[in-house]
Design an enzyme around this catalytic site. Structure first.
Site, PDB file in Angstrom:
ATOM      1  N   HIS A  93       0.831  -1.209   0.000  1.00  0.00           N
ATOM      2  CA  HIS A  93       0.000   0.000   0.000  1.00  0.00           C
ATOM      3  C   HIS A  93       0.858   1.248   0.000  1.00  0.00           C
ATOM      4  O   HIS A  93       2.052   1.216   0.287  1.00  0.00           O
ATOM      5  CB  HIS A  93      -0.942   0.022   1.207  1.00  0.00           C
ATOM      6  CG  HIS A  93      -0.250   0.039   2.546  1.00  0.00           C
ATOM      7  ND1 HIS A  93       0.456  -1.035   3.053  1.00  0.00           N
ATOM      8  CD2 HIS A  93      -0.134   1.007   3.484  1.00  0.00           C
ATOM      9  CE1 HIS A  93       0.954  -0.734   4.241  1.00  0.00           C
ATOM     10  NE2 HIS A  93       0.623   0.512   4.523  1.00  0.00           N
ATOM     11  N   ASP A  95       0.424   5.095   1.837  1.00  0.00           N
ATOM     12  CA  ASP A  95      -0.349   5.487   3.009  1.00  0.00           C
ATOM     13  C   ASP A  95      -1.472   6.477   2.692  1.00  0.00           C
ATOM     14  O   ASP A  95      -1.274   7.463   1.971  1.00  0.00           O
ATOM     15  CB  ASP A  95       0.586   6.079   4.077  1.00  0.00           C
ATOM     16  CG  ASP A  95       1.380   4.984   4.768  1.00  0.00           C
ATOM     17  OD1 ASP A  95       0.824   3.889   4.957  1.00  0.00           O
ATOM     18  OD2 ASP A  95       2.561   5.211   5.085  1.00  0.00           O
ATOM     19  N   HIS A 237       4.618   0.072   0.015  1.00  0.00           N
ATOM     20  CA  HIS A 237       5.387  -0.598   1.066  1.00  0.00           C
ATOM     21  C   HIS A 237       4.542  -1.714   1.692  1.00  0.00           C
ATOM     22  O   HIS A 237       3.319  -1.758   1.519  1.00  0.00           O
ATOM     23  CB  HIS A 237       5.897   0.394   2.117  1.00  0.00           C
ATOM     24  CG  HIS A 237       4.805   1.132   2.831  1.00  0.00           C
ATOM     25  ND1 HIS A 237       4.158   2.209   2.279  1.00  0.00           N
ATOM     26  CD2 HIS A 237       4.251   0.933   4.050  1.00  0.00           C
ATOM     27  CE1 HIS A 237       3.250   2.654   3.130  1.00  0.00           C
ATOM     28  NE2 HIS A 237       3.274   1.893   4.214  1.00  0.00           N
ATOM     29  N   ARG A 252       5.248   6.201  14.083  1.00  0.00           N
ATOM     30  CA  ARG A 252       5.062   6.636  12.686  1.00  0.00           C
ATOM     31  C   ARG A 252       4.400   8.012  12.631  1.00  0.00           C
ATOM     32  O   ARG A 252       3.516   8.314  13.428  1.00  0.00           O
ATOM     33  CB  ARG A 252       4.177   5.604  11.982  1.00  0.00           C
ATOM     34  CG  ARG A 252       3.697   6.047  10.624  1.00  0.00           C
ATOM     35  CD  ARG A 252       2.827   4.998   9.951  1.00  0.00           C
ATOM     36  NE  ARG A 252       1.717   5.671   9.300  1.00  0.00           N
ATOM     37  CZ  ARG A 252       0.794   5.075   8.560  1.00  0.00           C
ATOM     38  NH1 ARG A 252       0.826   3.781   8.375  1.00  0.00           N
ATOM     39  NH2 ARG A 252      -0.173   5.771   8.004  1.00  0.00           N
TER      40      ARG A 252
HETATM   41  C1  SIN Z   1       3.082   1.013   7.512  1.00  0.00           C
HETATM   42  O1  SIN Z   1       2.603   0.249   6.690  1.00  0.00           O
HETATM   43  O2  SIN Z   1       2.784   2.192   7.521  1.00  0.00           O
HETATM   44  C2  SIN Z   1       4.066   0.504   8.539  1.00  0.00           C
HETATM   45  C3  SIN Z   1       5.100  -0.353   7.946  1.00  0.00           C
HETATM   46  C4  SIN Z   1       5.821  -1.176   8.962  1.00  0.00           C
HETATM   47  O3  SIN Z   1       5.396  -1.293  10.111  1.00  0.00           O
HETATM   48  O4  SIN Z   1       6.836  -1.764   8.579  1.00  0.00           O
END
Ligand code: SIN
Length: 261
Positions: A93, A95, A237, A252
């Protein structure tokens, strides 16, 4: 500062930088590296939540997640190992594409990592677009798609009917580099505008699989103190959940971007 490539298609690992003490010239160097590599992993940071937020703000205005902000720091999300079955980031995805103007950048700071496993994988969507045939590029160039957070809303106990949704071009042009990149993802893209879900499913599935081909990818193996930032305008990602119940705790944040065009 030492810079090492992460993989052929994207990414760089940087040692010897303390992001709390970056002057304007050094910050400009980091920005240039970000534009060149799309993912930067700055090793060996020691950050409080306030310091991560302050570094995030150097990149632009912060964007709050609709469901997951921390009580004490609403602009931060704490990602903890929820167990494999409940890991909501275990899919390709970009974000918050369900927003009209999704974040241009996501920044993760690792507090606790599993030792082995729990990597984050990235896939370069400019390369994915460039590798499509000319015929398919012409088709996707003319399409827009509907993105929705309805699935995510359910996972947070919110009303899927009220979940944010947005329409975006299927191929977006990066506002800084001018590069064209595929902009669809399995997590949030529901259908093409003007097409039914059934009609959209086959081509979307092809694009999801194509966008995640191994030759477009890099993987980051986390250590505590890693600060990783990536460009949501041209990458997908995936949080790889292969670490069982081993603890993984990461903070995050997201930085505002333009509406995709
Ligand atoms: C995410 O998908 O925003 C987080 C990625 C992760 O935890 O590696």
């Amino acid at each position: 500062m030492r810079v090492q490539r992460m993989s052929a298609p994207l990414g760089a690992i940087i040692d010897g930088v303390d992001v709390r003490r970056l002057g304007e010239a050094e910050f400009a160097d980091i920005r240039a590296l970000f534009q060149e590599h799309q993912v930067l992993a700055l090793r060996g940071q020691t950050l409080t939540p306030q310091e991560q937020l302050a570094f995030g703000q150097r990149w632009g205005e912060l964007v709050r997640h609709p469901y997951a902000g921390m009580k004490a720091y609403p602009d931060l999300i704490e990602l903890k190992n929820p167990g494999k079955a409940r890991d909501i980031n275990q899919h390709w995805h970009s974000d918050m594409t369900y927003n009209r103007a999704p974040p241009k950048l996501t920044m993760l700071y690792a507090l606790e990592t599993p030792g082995i496993g729990g990597d984050t994988a990235f896939a370069n969507q400019a390369l994915a677009y460039a590798e499509l045939s000319e015929g398919l590029r012409r088709v996707v160039d003319g399409l827009r798609a509907v993105h929705s957070a309805e699935g995510l809303a359910g996972q947070y106990g919110a009303d899927p009917g009220q979940a944010p949704r947005a329409e975006h071009p299927v191929v977006r042009t990066h506002d800084e580099t001018g590069q064209r990149a595929l902009y669809v993802c399995r997590a949030f893209t529901r259908r093409f505008v003007g097409w039914t879900r059934e009609e959209s499913a086959g081509l979307l599935e092809y694009l999801f699989q194509h966008g995640a081909r191994p030759e477009f990818q890099a993987r980051h193996s986390w250590r505590p103190g890693d600060l990783v930032l990536w460009d949501n305008r041209c990458l997908l990602h995936f949080a790889v959940h292969d670490h069982g119940d081993a603890p993984r705790r990461i903070h995050r944040l997201q930085v505002a971007g333009p509406a995709p065009a």
